[in-house]
Design a protein around this motif. Sequence first.
Motif, PDB file in Angstrom:
ATOM      1  N   THR A  86      36.849  -3.453  89.675  1.00 14.62           N
ATOM      2  CA  THR A  86      35.707  -3.346  88.608  1.00 14.62           C
ATOM      3  C   THR A  86      34.634  -2.180  88.888  1.00 14.62           C
ATOM      4  OG1 THR A  86      34.221  -4.892  89.736  1.00 14.62           O
ATOM      5  CG2 THR A  86      35.670  -5.749  88.136  1.00 14.62           C
ATOM      6  N   LEU A  87      34.692  -1.689  90.024  1.00 15.21           N
ATOM      7  CA  LEU A  87      33.766  -0.668  90.369  1.00 15.21           C
ATOM      8  C   LEU A  87      33.836   0.588  89.895  1.00 15.21           C
ATOM      9  CD1 LEU A  87      33.555  -0.985  94.236  1.00 15.21           C
ATOM     10  CD2 LEU A  87      31.957  -1.772  92.692  1.00 15.21           C
ATOM     11  N   PRO A  88      34.959   1.115  89.400  1.00 14.57           N
ATOM     12  CA  PRO A  88      35.089   2.332  88.505  1.00 14.57           C
ATOM     13  C   PRO A  88      34.753   2.020  87.167  1.00 14.57           C
ATOM     14  CG  PRO A  88      37.141   2.116  89.951  1.00 14.57           C
ATOM     15  CD  PRO A  88      36.537   0.837  90.011  1.00 14.57           C
ATOM     16  N   SER A  89      34.928   0.672  86.627  1.00 13.30           N
ATOM     17  CA  SER A  89      34.563   0.556  85.561  1.00 13.30           C
ATOM     18  C   SER A  89      32.951   0.274  85.073  1.00 13.30           C
ATOM     19  CB  SER A  89      35.239  -0.915  84.988  1.00 13.30           C
ATOM     20  OG  SER A  89      34.723  -1.317  83.740  1.00 13.30           O
ATOM     21  N   LEU A  90      32.316  -0.199  86.221  1.00 15.34           N
ATOM     22  CA  LEU A  90      31.112  -0.525  86.250  1.00 15.34           C
ATOM     23  C   LEU A  90      30.247   0.797  86.333  1.00 15.34           C
ATOM     24  CD1 LEU A  90      28.577  -2.298  86.270  1.00 15.34           C
ATOM     25  CD2 LEU A  90      28.738  -2.061  88.866  1.00 15.34           C
TER      26      LEU A  90
ATOM     27  N   GLN B 221      27.752   5.382  83.406  1.00 13.94           N
ATOM     28  CA  GLN B 221      27.587   6.881  82.820  1.00 13.94           C
ATOM     29  C   GLN B 221      27.738   6.880  81.342  1.00 13.94           C
ATOM     30  OE1 GLN B 221      27.696   9.466  85.150  1.00 13.94           O
ATOM     31  NE2 GLN B 221      27.535  10.897  83.287  1.00 13.94           N
ATOM     32  N   GLN B 222      28.350   6.056  80.647  1.00 12.56           N
ATOM     33  CA  GLN B 222      28.479   5.951  79.232  1.00 12.56           C
ATOM     34  C   GLN B 222      26.748   5.709  78.627  1.00 12.56           C
ATOM     35  OE1 GLN B 222      31.136   3.020  78.016  1.00 12.56           O
ATOM     36  NE2 GLN B 222      32.856   4.430  78.561  1.00 12.56           N
ATOM     37  N   ASP B 223      26.168   4.710  79.387  1.00 12.50           N
ATOM     38  CA  ASP B 223      24.807   4.469  79.065  1.00 12.50           C
ATOM     39  C   ASP B 223      24.157   5.785  79.060  1.00 12.50           C
ATOM     40  OD1 ASP B 223      25.445   1.835  78.458  1.00 12.50           O
ATOM     41  OD2 ASP B 223      24.784   1.081  80.546  1.00 12.50           O
ATOM     42  N   ARG B 224      23.955   6.392  80.334  1.00 11.41           N
ATOM     43  CA  ARG B 224      23.337   7.638  80.585  1.00 11.41           C
ATOM     44  C   ARG B 224      23.608   8.599  79.421  1.00 11.41           C
ATOM     45  NH1 ARG B 224      22.952  12.841  81.933  1.00 11.41           N
ATOM     46  NH2 ARG B 224      25.010  13.036  81.201  1.00 11.41           N
ATOM     47  N   ASP B 225      24.964   8.914  79.058  1.00 11.09           N
ATOM     48  CA  ASP B 225      25.401   9.746  78.134  1.00 11.09           C
ATOM     49  C   ASP B 225      24.645   9.216  76.807  1.00 11.09           C
ATOM     50  OD1 ASP B 225      26.725  11.065  80.043  1.00 11.09           O
ATOM     51  OD2 ASP B 225      28.638  10.387  79.329  1.00 11.09           O
ATOM     52  N   ALA B 226      24.739   7.787  76.298  1.00 14.92           N
ATOM     53  CA  ALA B 226      24.133   7.610  75.264  1.00 14.92           C
ATOM     54  C   ALA B 226      22.557   7.737  75.195  1.00 14.92           C
ATOM     55  CB  ALA B 226      24.591   6.119  75.014  1.00 14.92           C
ATOM     56  N   ALA B 227      22.066   7.632  76.272  1.00 20.61           N
ATOM     57  CA  ALA B 227      20.613   7.902  76.077  1.00 20.61           C
ATOM     58  C   ALA B 227      20.270   9.269  76.021  1.00 20.61           C
ATOM     59  CB  ALA B 227      20.100   7.308  77.656  1.00 20.61           C
ATOM     60  N   VAL B 228      21.166  10.382  76.664  1.00 16.98           N
ATOM     61  CA  VAL B 228      20.897  11.632  76.641  1.00 16.98           C
ATOM     62  C   VAL B 228      20.980  11.939  74.977  1.00 16.98           C
ATOM     63  CG1 VAL B 228      21.861  13.980  77.130  1.00 16.98           C
ATOM     64  CG2 VAL B 228      21.352  12.197  78.937  1.00 16.98           C
TER      65      VAL B 228
ATOM     66  N   ALA C 182      15.445  14.875  83.900  1.00 15.66           N
ATOM     67  CA  ALA C 182      15.876  14.314  84.853  1.00 15.66           C
ATOM     68  C   ALA C 182      17.030  13.442  84.824  1.00 15.66           C
ATOM     69  CB  ALA C 182      14.708  12.649  85.012  1.00 15.66           C
ATOM     70  N   LEU C 183      17.671  13.152  83.722  1.00  8.59           N
ATOM     71  CA  LEU C 183      18.973  12.744  83.532  1.00  8.59           C
ATOM     72  C   LEU C 183      19.779  13.622  83.744  1.00  8.59           C
ATOM     73  CD1 LEU C 183      18.142  10.367  80.359  1.00  8.59           C
ATOM     74  CD2 LEU C 183      18.935   9.472  82.507  1.00  8.59           C
ATOM     75  N   SER C 184      19.599  14.873  83.448  1.00 11.14           N
ATOM     76  CA  SER C 184      20.493  15.924  83.774  1.00 11.14           C
ATOM     77  C   SER C 184      21.073  16.148  85.002  1.00 11.14           C
ATOM     78  CB  SER C 184      20.029  17.227  83.206  1.00 11.14           C
ATOM     79  OG  SER C 184      19.157  17.836  84.187  1.00 11.14           O
ATOM     80  N   TYR C 185      20.508  15.658  85.985  1.00 13.87           N
ATOM     81  CA  TYR C 185      20.946  15.485  87.442  1.00 13.87           C
ATOM     82  C   TYR C 185      21.448  13.975  87.928  1.00 13.87           C
ATOM     83  CZ  TYR C 185      17.951  19.609  87.626  1.00 13.87           C
ATOM     84  OH  TYR C 185      17.250  20.863  87.443  1.00 13.87           O
ATOM     85  N   CYS C 186      21.504  13.099  86.883  1.00 16.79           N
ATOM     86  CA  CYS C 186      22.237  11.941  87.226  1.00 16.79           C
ATOM     87  C   CYS C 186      23.545  11.698  86.807  1.00 16.79           C
ATOM     88  CB  CYS C 186      21.295  11.085  86.483  1.00 16.79           C
ATOM     89  SG  CYS C 186      19.658  10.829  86.884  1.00 16.79           S
ATOM     90  N   LYS C 187      24.295  12.926  86.632  1.00 15.43           N
ATOM     91  CA  LYS C 187      25.966  12.742  86.136  1.00 15.43           C
ATOM     92  C   LYS C 187      26.543  12.364  87.168  1.00 15.43           C
ATOM     93  CE  LYS C 187      25.141  16.757  82.879  1.00 15.43           C
ATOM     94  NZ  LYS C 187      25.449  18.003  82.482  1.00 15.43           N
TER      95      LYS C 187
ATOM     96  N   HIS D 183      19.857   3.645  98.657  1.00 17.96           N
ATOM     97  CA  HIS D 183      19.757   3.602  97.190  1.00 17.96           C
ATOM     98  C   HIS D 183      20.630   4.798  96.693  1.00 17.96           C
ATOM     99  CE1 HIS D 183      16.302   0.727  96.973  1.00 17.96           C
ATOM    100  NE2 HIS D 183      16.148   1.066  98.310  1.00 17.96           N
ATOM    101  N   ASP D 184      21.414   4.373  95.629  1.00 16.48           N
ATOM    102  CA  ASP D 184      22.218   5.420  94.821  1.00 16.48           C
ATOM    103  C   ASP D 184      21.098   6.057  93.839  1.00 16.48           C
ATOM    104  OD1 ASP D 184      23.593   7.001  93.110  1.00 16.48           O
ATOM    105  OD2 ASP D 184      25.228   5.548  93.013  1.00 16.48           O
ATOM    106  N   TRP D 185      20.296   6.883  94.242  1.00 16.97           N
ATOM    107  CA  TRP D 185      19.182   7.250  93.563  1.00 16.97           C
ATOM    108  C   TRP D 185      19.707   7.821  92.048  1.00 16.97           C
ATOM    109  CZ3 TRP D 185      18.872  12.330  91.624  1.00 16.97           C
ATOM    110  CH2 TRP D 185      19.704  13.190  92.214  1.00 16.97           C
ATOM    111  N   ARG D 186      20.697   8.615  91.879  1.00 19.19           N
ATOM    112  CA  ARG D 186      21.241   8.869  90.403  1.00 19.19           C
ATOM    113  C   ARG D 186      21.473   7.760  89.609  1.00 19.19           C
ATOM    114  NH1 ARG D 186      23.744  13.190  93.543  1.00 19.19           N
ATOM    115  NH2 ARG D 186      23.087  15.008  92.834  1.00 19.19           N
ATOM    116  N   SER D 187      22.193   6.569  90.121  1.00 21.96           N
ATOM    117  CA  SER D 187      22.360   5.475  89.462  1.00 21.96           C
ATOM    118  C   SER D 187      21.327   4.652  88.992  1.00 21.96           C
ATOM    119  CB  SER D 187      23.185   4.752  90.118  1.00 21.96           C
ATOM    120  OG  SER D 187      23.698   3.519  89.486  1.00 21.96           O
ATOM    121  N   GLU D 188      20.329   4.608  90.027  1.00 18.25           N
ATOM    122  CA  GLU D 188      19.265   3.899  89.708  1.00 18.25           C
ATOM    123  C   GLU D 188      18.193   4.595  88.842  1.00 18.25           C
ATOM    124  OE1 GLU D 188      17.437   2.916  93.759  1.00 18.25           O
ATOM    125  OE2 GLU D 188      19.113   1.745  94.267  1.00 18.25           O
TER     126      GLU D 188
END
Length: 362
Positions: free
Chosen positions: A14-18, A23-30, A357-362, A314-319
């Motif tokens: 489930t980790l890759p899926s999570l 990432q999909q949430d980030r992309d949608a927000a962008v 900020a989100l551009s550095y979270c890929k 902390h996975d700072w990008r994900s958080e």
Amino acid sequence: MLRSLLCCFAAVLTLPSLAADRQQDRDAAVARGIEFLTRSAATDNGAYSPQAGTGVTSLCVAAILQNQPAALSSPSVQKSLKYLEQHFQQDGGIYVNDSLYRNYETSIAIQALTLANRDHRYDERLKRAEAFLRGIQWDEGEGIESSDPAYGGSGYGKHARPDLSNTTFFMDALRSLGAGEEDPAIQKALKFVSRCQNLESEHNDTPHAAKVGDGGFYYTSAAGGQSQAGQTPDGGLRSYGSMTYAGLKSMIFAGLEKDDQRVKAAMDFISKTYSLKQNPGMGDAGLYYYYHTFAKALDATELKTVTDASGMEHDWRSELAATLVSLQLEDGAWVNRENNRWLEGDRNLVTAYALMALSYCK
């Protein structure tokens, strides 16, 4: 035993899926944030919040293009670029007439125009803007000796002294134009940046250097020094999050390695104060500016995780991505609902900060 192994195996699967879901949430927000900016946020002439000069327009253009380079051809972005072109000044700067924020406006315009310069249409203009910025840096040209706490910095005209926020934008602009760590202007700026750190060293002999000593950064060492987070009872200048990340990023851009005492001290402060709920030392003031500097600085460190004072990684990008996704408004914008200090009640400005900020979270 078999059941336990199967559960563990399922969890791993489930980790890759999570990660993909996040990432999909980030992309949608962008996508929603860019839609907000390109749909109706700009004025008829392509400006964003023109009452604040050209700065917000440049930030919006840069935020869009950092996330979605193909948007360069969109009518909205082209109209905003035309607006910026109307503010090309004779002295090489890019700012509104009579601006007190010439360094800030020009520095951010440079970042926007370099992203838009695929056909080299802005080559000559960018050279002139670079010369302008170099000319207003506080150095020998202003009669300033290297021993002066103001030396190497950049600032707002109305204060007649440099500050760390303006200086980090100045360094970002030069870096976007290809200036390397050995560039004389970058090294001069490093002198100023080092003096804005609460760390007594051979690089910082200001009266404030040893009073706090936590390795964080404050607003300016010039003209007696100032911290937006206030002073300690003995006159020390309190460190705070956004300036510490700005200082760390600037030191890395100037070529300091991770074992340099200044970098180590800054990372120690960051470890002890790691937060995405507030701008450490400032609460909710300047929160989205903080998110932007947080992301850009940690990206520059190339660290995947940050370990906090309790030892938690902390996975700072994900958080950060999850935090910004949770704060996005229904129309795709972001705004600081709790504190409008430093224009963070402006949806255009804050949306630009969030997107950058989100551009550095890929």
